[in-house]
Design an enzyme around this catalytic site. Structure first.
Site: not given
Lengths: 281, 281
Positions: A31, A37, A185, A187
């Site tokens: 997610g 993605h 990312s 992150r």
């Protein structure tokens, strides 16, 4: 777009599609979507009749001192984005569904999970292989798409699928980058503005390595020396590893002959970032 | 009856049956059939439209000092017997098909594989879980039948299937015994005439335990004492273990309350035999 949160319903949906002769494409995710993605989802759509994505922040692939709790989550936004891309089913199971009491079965891929992130993150790839094996049993995909940013993960899944004869085609998708080169990312959200400037050094050092190889450099130490110098120029960068490895077996490479993975991991601020490229001498 | 020896052909056959809406029953075996195997096959036939059996002496479930090489094999006789029972496909892959060069993926079930045969045979259940996981991916059964003589194996497979959400119904089949009580086993072929007389003490000790429990005995030490005395009366019997364990979790049991596994392993001559019963207090 249907949202499914139980294993049984997901298996039923997959069975129904398979009975109808439809081809199922699958993108497993944790997610907090970014363009990377969405690119995997769009690619899966071109390979299948029905596209399933999963959203599951998988606790077994996080170490005890890692960011499982802090990992960014935004289900509403994710569903909106998945809908926009034309996903058919979002499978979002709970941790209890995936790991019920008494759970005790793990899938371990050995050699390819030992170096690189396997050394920095013990147990990480066991968690990855286990959750993907389980998701495959539930979603029953014909084809599954994984990003090449997590190169070692992609290799691990390919080995698992081949070794256990899972009837799934595994497709890798090139790394999706920001305009300035930073690999996308979830992150990256951890990065301050100053962190982000230093984080660019990862992709920049990969570019420099590609440039050296294109000019004929084959000596691994020379290439890694240049990479490390670039990374060291960022005061916020703390290198975890910078290594050259055979792109298929992940055996160490000193002198470049075949396709060679240049893999980086570095802490930048409070984020641990990875990036890589395959050098083709 | 069709004999298939490649993974790809087996998967194609399974896919075809599934497209036709047919239910696949599966009995994995290591061959050298006795009545026990045939009973599993007959039972599988009653549960499915098509019955597949595999014959594969799986090297990864044998320890380095065990009987992999010596394990009895007779493919022609096995095919004859399978045909007689009405099996549709015998899947008999080579070791190279199942474990090609570079193979490195294993399925590990943890708690339930630790005691009993897991302690005597390190790595055994990792080999069992791995090969069954792979066979399930290839044969794609709706239902699979396992004998209860290998009780810990049956539990291991049940846990694996539940934990990884494999869409297979696992069915246990009661132990099939010779007229005199000896549990059928391909390894009974290792027994001399004198060995065989002593081997009977395994089933006889189980009977005695059942008799004690039916008379109200609940003390584990008393029951195991009686079992061990009977086994010790056979000069050719060397006990590996005789234990009482929770029939589902395999936790040790001192005082019988719920269904309790009484599990035996013993060397008799050059055979290592196992037998068990579930005591219902």
């Amino acid at each position: 777009m249907r949202v499914i949160d139980t294993l049984a319903e997901m298996q039923q949906q997959a069975d129904q599609w398979r009975r109808e002769g439809l081809r199922i494409g699958f993108v497993p995710t944790m997610g907090y979507f970014h363009e990377g993605h969405l690119a995997l989802m769009r690619h899966a759509r071109t390979l299948a009749d029905k596209t399933v994505i999963s959203i599951f922040v998988n606790p077994t692939q996080f170490g005890p001192n890692e960011d499982f709790e802090a990992y960014p989550r935004d289900m509403d936004r994710d569903l909106e984005l998945a809908r926009g891309v034309g996903v058919d089913v979002v499978f979002a199971p709970t941790v209890d569904q995936m790991y019920p009491p008494g759970f005790q079965t793990y899938v371990q891929v050995e050699e390819v999970t030992r170096p690189l992130c396997g050394r920095s993150r013990p147990g990480h790839f066991r968690g990855v292989a286990t959750v993907v094996a389980k998701l495959f049993q539930v979603v029953k995909p014909h084809v599954a798409v994984f990003g090449q940013k997590d190169y070692q993960q992609l290799l691990t899944i390919r080995r698992m699928v081949e070794d256990l004869a899972m009837d799934v085609q595994v497709v890798g998708h090139p790394i999706v980058r920001e305009a300035d080169g930073l690999a996308m990312s979830s992150r990256n959200t951890y990065l301050s503005e100053e962190d982000r400037r230093d984080a660019l050094l990862l992709s920049r050092s990969l570019e420099e390595a590609r440039r050296l190889v294109s000019k004929g450099e084959r000596n691994g130490e020379v290439i890694l020396g240049a990479v490390r110098r670039i990374l060291a120029s960022g005061p916020r960068v703390r290198i975890d590893y910078a290594e050259l490895r055979d792109a298929e077996t992940l055996e160490p490479v000193q002198h470049l002959e075949g396709p060679t993975l240049l893999a980086l991991a570095a802490h930048v601020g409070r984020a641990r970032l990875i990036d890589n490229t395959v050098l083709e001498p």
